[in-house]
Design a protein around this motif. Structure first.
Motif: not given
Length: 300
Positions: A1-4, A6-11, A48-53, A277-281
């Motif tokens: 998982m990768d948290l970016d 408002p999205y959580l990406y899941v492989a 691993t995600a950074e915005g649209d990247d 993962i803990h989401d702080p938002v």
């Protein structure tokens, strides 16, 4: 998982790459197809995600999309690619592990060029954890040969992958004799980046702490509490969340000396949690299991 957010990406391996909108309770989920020139679908091992990247590793390649997953470019073409991540504050700097080879690979230019750093053993099925409070440092752990059969390992790289900082003596420092005993997760102390905690699958010795950046380790005794996996609280220092082998969820504070039971979890398969993962938002705990994601709202 990768948290970016408002999205959580899941492989999701054979189920591919998914994006979950965690900004509200609808948790809208989108499948993102990773196109392969020789087949219409690739098994996605890590993301691993950074915005649209977005960068993903499949079993055979590393792919990058700069438009949110609509188009993909192959940036690595090798066999047996596994864990991949980017360094905090430096999304152009990437590190990945190649299965069954004694090195890790890194790039400083978004994957346009690559170099490698030699290890003293072949890695396999690795997990990569970027140290969020030490620039350019990453911890890599796994088991060569498989659970119950192979040899566990844990090592650290610095300078964004250019150097091996240290390799942990699994037998003498963490009492790991074989692949049954291995590192399950790792958390870091925001107040003192030299403090590192490991969750290790050694009966009644599940937490180890280092106060010198990983060069030596000591046991942290938690009575009968046996932790399987854990993560940092994104708000508060000296606060962690952990799931035990009997599927109880705990909040842990005071240097792992105080723990509060938050409840007992249920999982859709016998495997239990794979990542947390803990989401702080929204103050959510996001728990990855083999058949999906659980989102647990924490009290303030």
């Amino acid at each position: 998982m990768d948290l970016d957010y408002p999205y959580l990406y899941v492989a999701a391996w054979r189920d591919g790459l998914w994006r979950i909108d965690i900004s509200d309770d609808n948790f809208d989920t989108t499948y993102i197809q990773v196109m392969d020139p020789s087949e219409s679908f690739s098994e996605v091992y890590d993301v691993t995600a950074e915005g649209d990247d977005i960068i993903v590793s499949t079993l055979t390649r590393v792919w990058r999309s700069e438009d949110g997953g609509n188009n993909w470019t192959n940036i690595v073409d090798n066999n047996a690619l596994l864990g991949i991540d980017r360094f905090t504050g430096h999304p152009e700097k990437i590190i990945y592990d190649r299965n069954s080879y004694p090195f890790v690979c890194y790039s400083e230019d978004n994957g346009d060029t690559w170099d490698s750093t030699q290890t003293s053993f072949p890695t396999a099925d690795s997990f990569i954890r970027i140290h969020p409070f030490k620039e350019g440092e990453a911890w890599i752990y796994g088991i060569t040969g498989g659970v119950g059969f192979g040899n566990p390992y844990l090592f650290c790289v610095d300078s964004c992958g250019k150097h091996i900082k240290l390799e942990v003596d699994m037998f003498n420092d963490l009492y790991c004799e074989d692949g049954i005993n291995h590192v399950n997760s790792i958390v870091f102390d925001p107040d003192n980046p030299e403090n590192i905690f490991l969750c290790v699958t050694v009966p009644e010795k599940t937490i180890f702490k280092s106060e010198n950046g990983g060069f030596s380790w000591q046991e942290v005794f938690l009575d009968t509490l046996e932790i399987k996996i854990m993560c940092n609280d994104a708000f508060q220092t000296d606060k962690f969340y952990a799931i035990s082998y009997n599927r109880k969820l705990y909040c842990i504070t005071e240097n792992f000396q105080t723990y509060q039971l938050l409840g007992k979890l249920s999982f859709s398969s016998g495997e239990g949690p794979l990542d947390i993962i803990h989401d702080p938002v929204r103050n959510l705990l996001l728990i990855n299991e083999s058949n999906g994601i659980q989102a647990i709202k924490l009290n303030d």
